[in-house]
Design a protein around this motif. Structure first.
Motif, PDB file in Angstrom:
ATOM      1  N   MET A  56       6.190 -11.996   8.453  1.00  0.00           N
ATOM      2  CA  MET A  56       6.005 -11.542   7.542  1.00  0.00           C
ATOM      3  C   MET A  56       4.882  -9.858   7.514  1.00  0.00           C
ATOM      4  O   MET A  56       4.844  -9.808   5.714  1.00  0.00           O
ATOM      5  CB  MET A  56       3.906 -12.077   8.112  1.00  0.00           C
ATOM      6  CG  MET A  56       4.156 -13.598   7.406  1.00  0.00           C
ATOM      7  SD  MET A  56       4.432 -14.740   6.143  1.00  0.00           S
ATOM      8  CE  MET A  56       3.849 -14.928   5.003  1.00  0.00           C
ATOM      9  N   GLU A  57       4.917  -9.216   8.088  1.00  0.00           N
ATOM     10  CA  GLU A  57       4.695  -8.106   7.690  1.00  0.00           C
ATOM     11  C   GLU A  57       5.808  -7.075   6.979  1.00  0.00           C
ATOM     12  O   GLU A  57       6.290  -6.780   6.198  1.00  0.00           O
ATOM     13  CB  GLU A  57       4.874  -7.233   8.798  1.00  0.00           C
ATOM     14  CG  GLU A  57       4.706  -5.613   8.931  1.00  0.00           C
ATOM     15  CD  GLU A  57       5.125  -4.545   9.497  1.00  0.00           C
ATOM     16  OE1 GLU A  57       5.826  -4.012   9.286  1.00  0.00           O
ATOM     17  OE2 GLU A  57       6.752  -5.104  10.322  1.00  0.00           O
ATOM     18  N   LYS A  58       7.073  -7.717   7.228  1.00  0.00           N
ATOM     19  CA  LYS A  58       8.565  -7.163   6.636  1.00  0.00           C
ATOM     20  C   LYS A  58       8.522  -7.520   5.348  1.00  0.00           C
ATOM     21  O   LYS A  58       8.567  -6.823   4.421  1.00  0.00           O
ATOM     22  CB  LYS A  58       9.645  -7.353   7.481  1.00  0.00           C
ATOM     23  CG  LYS A  58      11.137  -7.480   6.737  1.00  0.00           C
ATOM     24  CD  LYS A  58      12.436  -8.408   7.826  1.00  0.00           C
ATOM     25  CE  LYS A  58      13.734  -7.475   7.061  1.00  0.00           C
ATOM     26  NZ  LYS A  58      14.369  -8.713   7.044  1.00  0.00           N
ATOM     27  N   GLN A  59       7.881  -9.085   5.086  1.00  0.00           N
ATOM     28  CA  GLN A  59       8.135  -9.239   3.391  1.00  0.00           C
ATOM     29  C   GLN A  59       7.011  -8.510   2.776  1.00  0.00           C
ATOM     30  O   GLN A  59       6.988  -8.286   1.621  1.00  0.00           O
ATOM     31  CB  GLN A  59       8.152 -11.065   3.541  1.00  0.00           C
ATOM     32  CG  GLN A  59       9.067 -11.716   4.466  1.00  0.00           C
ATOM     33  CD  GLN A  59       8.103 -13.210   3.966  1.00  0.00           C
ATOM     34  OE1 GLN A  59       7.774 -13.178   3.283  1.00  0.00           O
ATOM     35  NE2 GLN A  59       9.528 -13.917   5.701  1.00  0.00           N
ATOM     36  N   TYR A  60       6.049  -8.067   3.112  1.00  0.00           N
ATOM     37  CA  TYR A  60       4.416  -7.753   2.544  1.00  0.00           C
ATOM     38  C   TYR A  60       5.082  -6.317   2.535  1.00  0.00           C
ATOM     39  O   TYR A  60       5.496  -5.586   1.408  1.00  0.00           O
ATOM     40  CB  TYR A  60       3.253  -7.345   3.517  1.00  0.00           C
ATOM     41  CG  TYR A  60       2.762  -8.481   3.511  1.00  0.00           C
ATOM     42  CD1 TYR A  60       2.624  -9.232   1.910  1.00  0.00           C
ATOM     43  CD2 TYR A  60       2.402  -9.630   4.818  1.00  0.00           C
ATOM     44  CE1 TYR A  60       1.054  -9.903   2.457  1.00  0.00           C
ATOM     45  CE2 TYR A  60       1.474 -10.386   4.661  1.00  0.00           C
ATOM     46  CZ  TYR A  60       1.100 -11.494   3.108  1.00  0.00           C
ATOM     47  OH  TYR A  60       0.446 -11.755   2.787  1.00  0.00           O
ATOM     48  N   ARG A  61       5.606  -5.615   3.294  1.00  0.00           N
ATOM     49  CA  ARG A  61       6.435  -3.739   3.271  1.00  0.00           C
ATOM     50  C   ARG A  61       7.424  -3.674   2.156  1.00  0.00           C
ATOM     51  O   ARG A  61       7.657  -3.369   0.957  1.00  0.00           O
ATOM     52  CB  ARG A  61       7.124  -3.653   4.189  1.00  0.00           C
ATOM     53  CG  ARG A  61       6.202  -2.891   5.736  1.00  0.00           C
ATOM     54  CD  ARG A  61       7.487  -2.722   6.133  1.00  0.00           C
ATOM     55  NE  ARG A  61       6.171  -2.229   7.499  1.00  0.00           N
ATOM     56  CZ  ARG A  61       6.130  -1.420   7.558  1.00  0.00           C
ATOM     57  NH1 ARG A  61       6.382  -0.059   6.876  1.00  0.00           N
ATOM     58  NH2 ARG A  61       4.764  -0.595   8.852  1.00  0.00           N
ATOM     59  N   GLU A  62       8.700  -5.093   1.846  1.00  0.00           N
ATOM     60  CA  GLU A  62       9.331  -5.468   0.546  1.00  0.00           C
ATOM     61  C   GLU A  62       8.034  -5.254  -0.560  1.00  0.00           C
ATOM     62  O   GLU A  62       8.857  -4.942  -1.826  1.00  0.00           O
ATOM     63  CB  GLU A  62      10.068  -6.100   1.004  1.00  0.00           C
ATOM     64  CG  GLU A  62      11.522  -6.470   1.842  1.00  0.00           C
ATOM     65  CD  GLU A  62      11.837  -4.679   2.307  1.00  0.00           C
ATOM     66  OE1 GLU A  62      12.813  -4.777   0.825  1.00  0.00           O
ATOM     67  OE2 GLU A  62      12.255  -4.090   2.460  1.00  0.00           O
ATOM     68  N   VAL A  63       7.422  -6.215  -0.402  1.00  0.00           N
ATOM     69  CA  VAL A  63       7.064  -6.815  -1.761  1.00  0.00           C
ATOM     70  C   VAL A  63       6.296  -5.393  -2.353  1.00  0.00           C
ATOM     71  O   VAL A  63       6.252  -4.378  -3.372  1.00  0.00           O
ATOM     72  CB  VAL A  63       5.452  -7.710  -1.887  1.00  0.00           C
ATOM     73  CG1 VAL A  63       4.514  -6.684  -2.457  1.00  0.00           C
ATOM     74  CG2 VAL A  63       6.132  -8.598  -1.422  1.00  0.00           C
ATOM     75  N   TYR A  64       5.433  -4.037  -1.238  1.00  0.00           N
ATOM     76  CA  TYR A  64       4.808  -3.192  -1.167  1.00  0.00           C
ATOM     77  C   TYR A  64       5.578  -1.974  -2.271  1.00  0.00           C
ATOM     78  O   TYR A  64       5.452  -1.212  -2.815  1.00  0.00           O
ATOM     79  CB  TYR A  64       4.226  -2.986  -0.455  1.00  0.00           C
ATOM     80  CG  TYR A  64       2.819  -3.110   0.038  1.00  0.00           C
ATOM     81  CD1 TYR A  64       2.254  -4.220  -0.786  1.00  0.00           C
ATOM     82  CD2 TYR A  64       2.699  -3.477   1.125  1.00  0.00           C
ATOM     83  CE1 TYR A  64       0.880  -4.513  -0.363  1.00  0.00           C
ATOM     84  CE2 TYR A  64       1.550  -4.174   2.014  1.00  0.00           C
ATOM     85  CZ  TYR A  64       0.323  -4.710   0.688  1.00  0.00           C
ATOM     86  OH  TYR A  64      -0.152  -5.904   1.332  1.00  0.00           O
ATOM     87  N   LYS A  65       7.215  -1.981  -1.628  1.00  0.00           N
ATOM     88  CA  LYS A  65       8.011  -1.270  -2.184  1.00  0.00           C
ATOM     89  C   LYS A  65       8.498  -1.386  -3.276  1.00  0.00           C
ATOM     90  O   LYS A  65       8.779  -0.348  -3.796  1.00  0.00           O
ATOM     91  CB  LYS A  65       9.599  -1.096  -1.315  1.00  0.00           C
ATOM     92  CG  LYS A  65       9.297  -0.608   0.342  1.00  0.00           C
ATOM     93  CD  LYS A  65      10.957  -0.848   0.755  1.00  0.00           C
ATOM     94  CE  LYS A  65      10.378  -0.290   2.683  1.00  0.00           C
ATOM     95  NZ  LYS A  65      11.488  -0.595   3.318  1.00  0.00           N
ATOM     96  N   MET A  66       8.521  -2.997  -3.803  1.00  0.00           N
ATOM     97  CA  MET A  66       8.932  -2.734  -5.733  1.00  0.00           C
ATOM     98  C   MET A  66       7.429  -2.738  -6.136  1.00  0.00           C
ATOM     99  O   MET A  66       7.853  -1.650  -7.260  1.00  0.00           O
ATOM    100  CB  MET A  66       9.100  -4.411  -5.157  1.00  0.00           C
ATOM    101  CG  MET A  66      10.330  -4.807  -4.879  1.00  0.00           C
ATOM    102  SD  MET A  66      11.206  -7.102  -4.805  1.00  0.00           S
ATOM    103  CE  MET A  66       9.395  -7.263  -5.799  1.00  0.00           C
ATOM    104  N   VAL A  67       6.649  -3.250  -5.631  1.00  0.00           N
ATOM    105  CA  VAL A  67       4.968  -2.229  -6.668  1.00  0.00           C
ATOM    106  C   VAL A  67       5.359  -0.717  -6.610  1.00  0.00           C
ATOM    107  O   VAL A  67       4.627  -0.322  -7.841  1.00  0.00           O
ATOM    108  CB  VAL A  67       3.826  -3.385  -6.513  1.00  0.00           C
ATOM    109  CG1 VAL A  67       2.512  -2.897  -6.642  1.00  0.00           C
ATOM    110  CG2 VAL A  67       4.459  -4.585  -6.068  1.00  0.00           C
ATOM    111  N   MET A  68       5.799  -0.125  -5.821  1.00  0.00           N
ATOM    112  CA  MET A  68       5.200   1.289  -5.565  1.00  0.00           C
ATOM    113  C   MET A  68       6.899   1.943  -6.609  1.00  0.00           C
ATOM    114  O   MET A  68       6.403   3.069  -6.348  1.00  0.00           O
ATOM    115  CB  MET A  68       5.277   2.071  -4.295  1.00  0.00           C
ATOM    116  CG  MET A  68       3.972   1.155  -3.546  1.00  0.00           C
ATOM    117  SD  MET A  68       2.652   1.751  -3.709  1.00  0.00           S
ATOM    118  CE  MET A  68       2.063   3.511  -3.806  1.00  0.00           C
ATOM    119  N   GLN A  69       7.536   1.592  -6.979  1.00  0.00           N
ATOM    120  CA  GLN A  69       8.616   1.916  -7.581  1.00  0.00           C
ATOM    121  C   GLN A  69       8.326   2.309  -9.244  1.00  0.00           C
ATOM    122  O   GLN A  69       7.633   1.514  -9.604  1.00  0.00           O
ATOM    123  CB  GLN A  69       9.882   0.845  -7.359  1.00  0.00           C
ATOM    124  CG  GLN A  69      10.636   1.155  -6.151  1.00  0.00           C
ATOM    125  CD  GLN A  69      12.325   0.328  -6.021  1.00  0.00           C
ATOM    126  OE1 GLN A  69      12.188  -0.603  -6.964  1.00  0.00           O
ATOM    127  NE2 GLN A  69      12.152  -0.158  -4.819  1.00  0.00           N
TER     128      GLN A  69
END
Length: 69
Positions: A56-69
């Motif tokens: 879940m932490e890995k998936q949240y990190r991926e979402v945050y990376k997409m949002v921050m781009q």
């Protein structure tokens, strides 16, 4: 989404339908040891693979990376 978690019936039965359907699903599982074992094993593995804290932490990190781009 319950259907997603249960892998569309492969890992468990929904118990929110008509009482007769729920009862039949329970009876079917009680009569089929192999199916129960496969469902239980598959559900446990899915829990580890997709819903563990690490995943879940890995998936949240991926979402945050997409949002921050």
């Amino acid at each position: 989404d319950i259907d997603y978690v249960l892998n569309h019936g492969k890992l468990g039965c929904r118990m929110d339908g008509p009482p007769q359907k729920c009862a039949q699903d329970i009876v079917n599982l009680l009569q089929d040891d192999e199916k129960r074992k496969l469902m239980a094993h598959g559900a446990g593995q899915r829990l580890i693979d997709q819903f563990s804290a690490e995943n879940m932490e890995k998936q949240y990190r991926e979402v945050y990376k997409m949002v921050m781009q």
